[in-house]
Each structure stands twice: as structure tokens, then as C-alpha cells.
Write a protein that holds these residues in place. Structure first.
Motif, mmCIF file in Angstrom:
data_model
loop_
_atom_site.group_PDB
_atom_site.id
_atom_site.type_symbol
_atom_site.label_atom_id
_atom_site.label_comp_id
_atom_site.label_asym_id
_atom_site.label_seq_id
_atom_site.Cartn_x
_atom_site.Cartn_y
_atom_site.Cartn_z
ATOM 1 N N LEU A 101 0.873 -1.179 0.000
ATOM 2 C CA LEU A 101 0.000 0.000 0.000
ATOM 3 C C LEU A 101 0.909 1.227 0.000
ATOM 4 O O LEU A 101 1.672 1.435 0.948
ATOM 5 N N TYR A 133 -2.633 4.857 -2.709
ATOM 6 C CA TYR A 133 -3.362 5.383 -1.552
ATOM 7 C C TYR A 133 -3.441 6.895 -1.675
ATOM 8 O O TYR A 133 -2.428 7.588 -1.649
ATOM 9 N N LYS A 161 -6.698 2.775 -2.714
ATOM 10 C CA LYS A 161 -7.408 3.134 -1.493
ATOM 11 C C LYS A 161 -7.728 4.613 -1.624
ATOM 12 O O LYS A 161 -6.840 5.463 -1.567
ATOM 13 N N GLU A 162 -8.986 4.916 -1.835
ATOM 14 C CA GLU A 162 -9.422 6.284 -2.117
ATOM 15 C C GLU A 162 -10.032 6.886 -0.860
ATOM 16 O O GLU A 162 -11.078 6.451 -0.389
ATOM 17 N N ILE A 184 -11.090 0.723 -3.315
ATOM 18 C CA ILE A 184 -11.233 0.424 -1.891
ATOM 19 C C ILE A 184 -11.359 1.735 -1.125
ATOM 20 O O ILE A 184 -10.538 2.642 -1.293
ATOM 21 N N SER A 185 -12.375 1.831 -0.296
ATOM 22 C CA SER A 185 -12.574 3.042 0.502
ATOM 23 C C SER A 185 -11.496 3.166 1.571
ATOM 24 O O SER A 185 -11.045 2.174 2.134
ATOM 25 N N GLY A 186 -11.143 4.412 1.862
ATOM 26 C CA GLY A 186 -10.231 4.675 2.965
ATOM 27 C C GLY A 186 -10.892 5.512 4.037
ATOM 28 O O GLY A 186 -10.220 6.109 4.872
ATOM 29 N N VAL A 202 -13.210 -1.778 2.129
ATOM 30 C CA VAL A 202 -12.666 -0.648 2.877
ATOM 31 C C VAL A 202 -11.409 -1.074 3.621
ATOM 32 O O VAL A 202 -11.322 -2.191 4.121
ATOM 33 N N ILE A 203 -10.422 -0.192 3.642
ATOM 34 C CA ILE A 203 -9.283 -0.346 4.547
ATOM 35 C C ILE A 203 -9.631 0.504 5.758
ATOM 36 O O ILE A 203 -9.655 1.729 5.683
#
Length: 292
Positions: A101, A133, A161-162, A184-186, A202-203
Motif C-alpha cells: 500500500l 493510496y 485506497k481512495e 477500496i474506501s479509505g 474498505v481499509i
């Protein structure tokens, strides 16, 4: 392995500021038990900014060892110097990590071309899968959809990761990247909406203390059962917000200690302990979540 609830794992420390091995094991076992889909080790929630590179590598490798292939490990490998990010990434080749990441370079505010060249150079120097990220509120730069599209053409850049908080970005990105590119949601507070709009997971910071609930919420959402997903998410809503009343990971570490997941909520300067007012708000959010 890169869908659903992925935890941005905190780094437990002892009272003197060293890494607490027993607490790290407890956290990893907790996530294996509660079916978290992957662990991000030494991302920004893991306090990468205050760990030396030697400590950074040591914690990732220790996490791999403890996990023992029970759960995929994603290593945080971002840096604001491209050469440093490449060196850190290459250190984990053939280690057993599932992916890297890589946060956008912080403070130096590169142009979009600079961001493209940064991630291009990393990609060309490793075979490890790379997850971009984007978190403008913390880094001071914003990785725009057009640049993400260019980067998605590299075989080992597999997703992003947005964490801009702008849900309109999802559709913008989906239209211009390759079909299997992961979104992937952040941001825990908007993660459910993010998935409903086409994201894959989601992360999560919240998952550090609500692993079962985040796993269930994401599982329901990915199956299209938004009624049950929203029921869980509503219970967690105050927690999503309260975890950022002071700089991350100050609140989440205090709650993890309170719940017995780690032995100490030690932070390294310039991070300082949670305030009394913060504790009151976190207590209310925890009570509202009602998952103990």
C-alpha cells in the motif's frame, strides 16, 4: 483477498515506546478469528511516520510471522522520496506479503506528472502488487482520476485506497480504469456508500476494535443486502466519526486498550494521549455501537 473489511492495523507499543509483541499477536489473532480479509501492516494508522525504517521492516516481518499465512498481509511502503519508497518495496520481495500500500508523497506536493512518475518508477522496480493510496487531507496532494487511469495500465498496480471523501470519484475512476482495478474506501464513515456505488471494500480504522461488525457489514453490502448492512453501519456511525476527533491513531489506540486488545495506548511524539473530552465522546460512541 483485497475485498471486504481490511484493517489498517495499529502498532501496539509498550510503555517505553518499543513494539509490544504480545499485543501484536493478540490483534492478529483477533482479526483472524473475526474473518477480517487482510491486514495492512505499518500504514499511516500504524504510525509509519514515527517508526524508523528498520522498525518498519521489523514490524511487517513480525506480523507476517505471527499471521503464519492465516490472513494476507499488505505492507505499507509509501514515502515522499521515490527512491525510499522503491527501497522499502524491494525489501519485501519474496517475503510473503500479499501486496504493498503506497501513499502519495506527502508534504512536497508533486504535480500530477510527478505522481505518475513516482508510482511508475515503483511499479517498474518490483513485481509485488501495488495499491495506490490517496488521502489529500493528510498528504497535501490529490491523486486525480486521470492520473489513476494512466497508472492502472501497469500490470502490478491493481487498485487504489481512495480516501478523498468525494464519493463522486468512484464513478469517475470506474469509467476510465481497467475492469479489474480495485476501488477500496479509505473512509469508514462513507465506506458503505462507497461499496454501494461500486467499490470492493474498505481499509478500515474502525475494524481495529469492531472487526466482526465491519466484516459483516461489508459482506452484506457486497452481496447487495443493504438493509442489513445499513443496520450495522448505523450502530457504528458515531464510532466512525469519534475515531477522528483527534488525530488518528490517538482515539483508536485508547479504545483498543480499553477493550483489552492491547496492553498500552502508547504513542510516539508528536502524537499525544487522548484528551479527557475525547474520552467522553469515545465512550458514548462505544456505548451506542453496543457490540461488547
Amino acid at each position: 483477498m483485497f475485498t471486504g473489511s481490511i484493517v489498517a492495523l495499529i502498532t501496539p507499543m509498550n510503555k517505553s515506546g518499543g513494539i509490544c509483541h504480545s499485543s501484536l499477536k493478540n490483534l492478529i489473532d483477533y482479526h483472524v478469528l473475526n474473518k477480517t480479509t487482510a491486514i495492512v501492516s505499518i500504514g499511516t494508522t500504524g504510525e509509519s511516520a514515527t517508526l524508523s525504517q528498520e522498525e518498519h521492516i521489523k514490524v511487517v516481518m513480525l506480523t507476517l510471522e505471527i499471521a503464519n499465512q492465516r490472513i494476507p498481509i499488505i505492507a505499507g511502503t509509501g514515502a515522499n522520496a521515490t527512491t525510499e519508497a522503491i527501497a522499502l518495496t524491494k525489501r519485501f520481495e519474496k517475503s510473503g506479503i500479499a501486496a504493498c500500500l503506497s501513499v502519495t508523497p506527502y508534504y512536497n506536493k508533486p504535480t500530477q506528472e510527478g505522481l505518475y512518475q513516482h508510482f511508475k518508477a515503483i511499479s517498474e522496480n518490483t513485481d509485488l502488487p501495488q495499491i495506490l493510496y490517496n488521502v489529500p487531507s493528510r498528504t497535501g496532494c490529490d491523486l486525480l482520476p486521470s492520473t489513476i487511469s494512466r497508472l492502472s495500465q501497469f500490470k502490478n498496480i491493481i487498485g487504489i485506497k481512495e480516501a478523498s471523501g468525494d464519493l463522486s470519484r468512484i464513478n469517475q475512476i470506474k469509467k476510465i480504469v481497467k475492469n479489474n482495478f480495485l476501488l477500496i474506501s479509505g473512509d469508514d464513515a462513507t465506506a458503505l456508500d462507497f461499496i454501494q456505488l461500486g467499490g470492493q471494500g474498505v481499509i478500515s480504522v474502525t475494524a481495529n476494535i469492531a472487526a466482526k461488525e465491519m466484516t459483516k457489514m461489508c459482506s452484506y453490502a457486497l452481496k447487495g443486502d443493504f438493509k442489513n448492512a445499513r443496520y450495522i453501519n448505523e450502530r457504528l456511525s458515531l464510532l466512525h466519526e469519534a475515531l477522528f476527533i483527534e488525530s488518528n491513531p490517538i482515539p483508536i489506540k485508547w479504545l483498543a486498550k480499553k477493550m483489552g486488545l492491547i496492553q498500552n495506548d502508547t504513542l510516539r511524539l508528536p502524537m499525544t494521549p487522548i484528551s479527557s473530552a475525547g474520552k467522553v465522546q469515545l465512550e458514548k460512541a462505544l456505548q451506542y455501537a453496543n457490540f461488547q
